[in-house]
Design an enzyme around this catalytic site. Sequence first.
Site, PDB file in Angstrom:
ATOM      1  N   ASP A 461       0.209  -1.534  -0.045  1.00  0.00           N
ATOM      2  CA  ASP A 461      -0.196   0.155   0.477  1.00  0.00           C
ATOM      3  C   ASP A 461       1.029   1.006  -0.044  1.00  0.00           C
ATOM      4  O   ASP A 461       0.226   2.042  -0.203  1.00  0.00           O
ATOM      5  CB  ASP A 461      -0.724  -0.153   0.854  1.00  0.00           C
ATOM      6  CG  ASP A 461      -0.171   0.196   2.916  1.00  0.00           C
ATOM      7  OD1 ASP A 461       0.605  -0.756   2.407  1.00  0.00           O
ATOM      8  OD2 ASP A 461      -0.695   0.433   3.477  1.00  0.00           O
ATOM      9  N   ARG A 465       5.848   4.465   5.585  1.00  0.00           N
ATOM     10  CA  ARG A 465       5.400   4.483   7.354  1.00  0.00           C
ATOM     11  C   ARG A 465       5.362   2.869   7.369  1.00  0.00           C
ATOM     12  O   ARG A 465       5.870   1.650   7.274  1.00  0.00           O
ATOM     13  CB  ARG A 465       3.264   4.991   8.035  1.00  0.00           C
ATOM     14  CG  ARG A 465       2.891   4.296   6.774  1.00  0.00           C
ATOM     15  CD  ARG A 465       1.383   5.158   6.960  1.00  0.00           C
ATOM     16  NE  ARG A 465       0.681   4.414   6.595  1.00  0.00           N
ATOM     17  CZ  ARG A 465      -0.420   4.420   6.128  1.00  0.00           C
ATOM     18  NH1 ARG A 465      -0.960   6.208   5.884  1.00  0.00           N
ATOM     19  NH2 ARG A 465      -1.347   3.668   5.467  1.00  0.00           N
ATOM     20  N   ASP A 466       5.054   2.470   9.205  1.00  0.00           N
ATOM     21  CA  ASP A 466       4.992   1.309  10.322  1.00  0.00           C
ATOM     22  C   ASP A 466       3.389   0.291   9.608  1.00  0.00           C
ATOM     23  O   ASP A 466       2.714  -0.540  10.085  1.00  0.00           O
ATOM     24  CB  ASP A 466       4.880   1.112  11.360  1.00  0.00           C
ATOM     25  CG  ASP A 466       3.763   1.856  11.911  1.00  0.00           C
ATOM     26  OD1 ASP A 466       3.209   2.369  11.027  1.00  0.00           O
ATOM     27  OD2 ASP A 466       3.647   2.757  12.912  1.00  0.00           O
ATOM     28  N   GLU A 467       3.799  -0.383   7.838  1.00  0.00           N
ATOM     29  CA  GLU A 467       2.802  -0.168   7.174  1.00  0.00           C
ATOM     30  C   GLU A 467       3.248  -1.238   6.245  1.00  0.00           C
ATOM     31  O   GLU A 467       3.278  -2.831   6.305  1.00  0.00           O
ATOM     32  CB  GLU A 467       1.604   0.191   6.538  1.00  0.00           C
ATOM     33  CG  GLU A 467       0.554  -0.344   6.496  1.00  0.00           C
ATOM     34  CD  GLU A 467      -1.097   0.209   6.657  1.00  0.00           C
ATOM     35  OE1 GLU A 467      -1.424   1.491   7.005  1.00  0.00           O
ATOM     36  OE2 GLU A 467      -2.620  -0.484   6.946  1.00  0.00           O
ATOM     37  N   ASP A 474      -5.839  -2.373  -2.301  1.00  0.00           N
ATOM     38  CA  ASP A 474      -4.836  -1.313  -3.363  1.00  0.00           C
ATOM     39  C   ASP A 474      -4.710  -1.876  -4.564  1.00  0.00           C
ATOM     40  O   ASP A 474      -4.456  -2.122  -5.863  1.00  0.00           O
ATOM     41  CB  ASP A 474      -4.089  -1.369  -2.351  1.00  0.00           C
ATOM     42  CG  ASP A 474      -4.408  -0.472  -1.141  1.00  0.00           C
ATOM     43  OD1 ASP A 474      -5.149  -1.348  -0.690  1.00  0.00           O
ATOM     44  OD2 ASP A 474      -3.770   0.465  -0.475  1.00  0.00           O
ATOM     45  N   TRP A 532     -11.246  -5.613  -1.700  1.00  0.00           N
ATOM     46  CA  TRP A 532     -10.123  -6.295  -0.740  1.00  0.00           C
ATOM     47  C   TRP A 532     -10.072  -8.024  -1.137  1.00  0.00           C
ATOM     48  O   TRP A 532      -9.181  -8.422  -1.972  1.00  0.00           O
ATOM     49  CB  TRP A 532     -10.262  -6.005   0.714  1.00  0.00           C
ATOM     50  CG  TRP A 532      -9.480  -4.617   0.962  1.00  0.00           C
ATOM     51  CD1 TRP A 532      -8.366  -4.413   0.905  1.00  0.00           C
ATOM     52  CD2 TRP A 532      -9.962  -3.650   0.740  1.00  0.00           C
ATOM     53  NE1 TRP A 532      -7.902  -2.901   1.315  1.00  0.00           N
ATOM     54  CE2 TRP A 532      -9.244  -2.220   0.583  1.00  0.00           C
ATOM     55  CE3 TRP A 532     -11.551  -2.983   0.433  1.00  0.00           C
ATOM     56  CZ2 TRP A 532      -9.553  -1.245   0.523  1.00  0.00           C
ATOM     57  CZ3 TRP A 532     -11.476  -1.483  -0.460  1.00  0.00           C
ATOM     58  CH2 TRP A 532     -10.485  -0.716   0.142  1.00  0.00           C
ATOM     59  N   GLU A 736      -2.025   9.120  -0.929  1.00  0.00           N
ATOM     60  CA  GLU A 736      -3.297   8.700  -0.448  1.00  0.00           C
ATOM     61  C   GLU A 736      -4.371   9.241  -0.501  1.00  0.00           C
ATOM     62  O   GLU A 736      -5.640   8.535  -0.560  1.00  0.00           O
ATOM     63  CB  GLU A 736      -2.793   8.120   0.962  1.00  0.00           C
ATOM     64  CG  GLU A 736      -4.079   7.194   1.889  1.00  0.00           C
ATOM     65  CD  GLU A 736      -3.286   6.552   3.601  1.00  0.00           C
ATOM     66  OE1 GLU A 736      -2.613   6.569   3.953  1.00  0.00           O
ATOM     67  OE2 GLU A 736      -3.351   6.071   3.964  1.00  0.00           O
ATOM     68  N   HIS A 757       0.833   6.317  -2.797  1.00  0.00           N
ATOM     69  CA  HIS A 757       0.150   5.409  -2.758  1.00  0.00           C
ATOM     70  C   HIS A 757      -0.368   5.150  -3.737  1.00  0.00           C
ATOM     71  O   HIS A 757      -1.265   6.107  -3.587  1.00  0.00           O
ATOM     72  CB  HIS A 757      -1.074   5.936  -1.572  1.00  0.00           C
ATOM     73  CG  HIS A 757      -0.844   4.493  -0.193  1.00  0.00           C
ATOM     74  ND1 HIS A 757      -0.865   5.010   0.922  1.00  0.00           N
ATOM     75  CD2 HIS A 757      -2.250   4.223   0.257  1.00  0.00           C
ATOM     76  CE1 HIS A 757      -1.014   3.641   1.647  1.00  0.00           C
ATOM     77  NE2 HIS A 757      -2.375   3.155   0.948  1.00  0.00           N
TER      78      HIS A 757
END
Length: 877
Positions: A461, A465-467, A474, A532, A736, A757
């Site tokens: 995605d 960041r912490d993702e 996506d 998703w 994003e 994103h």
Amino acid sequence: MKITDLRCEYMKGLVVTDRKAPLFSWVIESDKKDVVQTAYRIIVSENIEELDGKKGNICPKSFVASDKSTGVQYEGKALKPFTKYYWRVEVRCNNDEAAVSEIASFLTGRLDVRFPAKWISRQEKQGKKKNAGAKSPYLFKRFTVEKEIKEAFLFATAKGVYDAQINGMKLSHVVLAPGWTDFGKTFYYQGYEITDLLKTGENAMGVSLGDGWYFGNLSAVGRNQYGVYPRMFAAVMVIKYTDGTTEKISTDSSWKIGEGPIRYADLQTGEFYDANYELLNFGTVEFDESGFAPVTVKLIKEELTAQRGELIAVQGEIIPVSHNLIKGKYVFDMGQNMVGRIRLKVKGTPGKKIKIRYGEMLNTDKTLYTSNLRSCEATDYYVCKTDGYETWEATFTVHGFRYVEISGINYIPSLDAVIGVVIHNDLERTGSFECNDGLVNKLYKNAYWGQKGNFLAVPTDCPQRDERLGWTGDSQIFCQSGCYNMYSEAFYEKYINDIMDEQRENGAFTDIAPYIHWPNGNPLVGYGNAAWGDAGVIMPWLMYKNYGNLRILKECYPNIVKYIDLLETTTEDDIRTPICYGDWLCVGNPIPFPVIDTLYMIYVTDLAVKIARLLENDSDAARFEGYAARYRKAFLKHFVKNDGEIEGDTQTGYVLAIRFNIANGDKELCDKFVNKLIKAMEAANYHLTTGFVGVKELLPVLCEVGRADIAYKLLNNRTYPSWLYSVVNGATTIWERWNSFTLEEGFADIAMNSFNHYSLGSVTEWLYGYVGGMREFEPGWSKFIIAPEIASLEYANVSFKSPKGVIESCWKRVGNGYEIKITIPANSRATVMLPATENAKITELLLANGIDFEYKNGRMVAELGSGSYLFKVRETV
Ligand code: BGC
């Protein structure tokens, strides 16, 4: 005529595979028109000299009458493990032309034999810093090659990630192997040719290990998702000698282990490198390993499989555009939001610690903005060892950044003291787009950079960041755009395997793949959600359509059936029971969850009907058709008013209803949806209100219903919310949110605000498919249409190297008409549909013979075979 672009398993180069019947693909290039392949013959041999096909060929010797040129299955004798095979293809075409391809090769992996090596490691403690691991292990092996080498290969993998060198030379430009899978389910090893790295006599190999996805921080769930230390390495070197013998050198108890300059390394936290611990001559025979200890050896219990998909590799370099001294720190601007790391050239004193931080944006006072990275530290440290200039590049971390902040230097650095090293999976670029509007060109580039940055082990995605997760929504939303931009089959096929790996017991596909858990065992996110989880049906279908890969449909079929049946059993009154995420990050009134969820359920159920029919599973197809009919009926009953209003009255509702053919051929109803959509556009003052899900279909649907004028209006908008809003505000990637940053309100909610994103960049698909007009393709692009929308632009040059070869659609306005150059690749046909009035006159400039165009609904239509054409379209008044 030439045969080019040979691919094995849809990849170029020396691919390693454990497939017993790998798939081959090629491209026919020809100057002639109307070229169609009539037959092919594949020749495979272990010896390159035998590729004339007379001897040594292990494939059938006769030609196969077929026009298939993508995903052609190997049908020869059983392949041997750990063997390099050479292959080529002979092609005959309808115009009596024939050609023999260039030579390509592939490498078999272990096939059915056990991976002949052991895990090597040593006891390790976690490390003192909470968010990072411990000192990287360094492994060393010295060995002697006694005979003359014919060829040599290395098959290797790690728990963690590895960086290997032989005789001081890197294996390749690959980094961060083995990437990311759910290691308990699929664990890949990689294959490398190392013939040129070895020499007869003394040799040495050195390997360092990092935490990678196996041990390092994943999203916000923390470390150790797949287990705790020790990090481990396993490899086998297969050396073939000119005398016909083979030797294998494996990881075993003879290897030595120690520590070196990498004090910790984590994908999110960053890398700490202390040059004072550098190992002189590491990885070469000159290395003194006396300080190293023996390794611990463990059996490999995992079932290792040869890597699928291209590996992550260094892809390019960027020099900053400027740097500034801000509050005692140097902030470098790369001019591009990118993913990778930097190569740093610094001068300090022995023991001097240089701190390097990364961010996507700046605060108003020009300091680095990092709040949107959340808990991700994204900080590297370099400790100098001399007082001269030293150069360093991280090995086991990657950051998503445009700005780099350096603290700890007390002189003015040169601009090239920081070089951006761009990293992503090594896919071939296949598309290009250029038009007269610089902002639209920038938007296209921004989406392409989004793809580069988010093709890292899995389609993520966001990269900063912490993702950094493989969100399935996506991924499916951007998938078609991704396939235009890059040859993405193998990368997505690997990811589809990740999705299949994670299918829940009940049949649900997950919202992210690989699926990850909190330390207490609870999953981070859910499963089975509309748009998703549905990726488990959509993405295999797109691989079949784009690349002609029927195998992937066969392999995923049982999973797809399970999913479609699950959806049916969990509906209430044939309406999908919603959980999340709706039209994620839409603007204004959101579409109600049950509406969007049921729309997507109808879409994937329709796809499953097509897949079942293709695979000749008629009873499943009939069952799914029954489901879809019931869902459509229920949708109309629950959500659609007599005048065509769909509950919520949203752009996305109408767009999806039209795109997914909810009216099922009922023209009157469809027209009502169209009217409502146009009204919804007017109501928003011709601005979009869609989020991730609706946006993908918005412009295509407007064009399909004859309102390309509105589509272009939306494209050209610069005010919020619009694509160009971010562009005029300086974006170099897709944001994003439509309002990730506004001049009026500054940064959006830091809890979720990435500047890289790609989901809203799915407009890329429209740029190729509608501005260029190349779309509606049959599997593998064997047939397609070219139906450009010539509206507000002056010109557009769109090119796409399809699996059949280059397709071009380049048009420009001239006088009261336009000129268009069209290229259709060999072994393909296209229906060309040129916008025109009935009175239009079409002159074909390049071809002596006239082409008969027929007027249909505002377009002049002709069926064309391969070749390049130049048409001039003008009114005859
Ligand atoms: C991610 C998205 C994802 C979403 C699910 C976010 O945190 O960044 O891109 O699809 O969650 O709704």
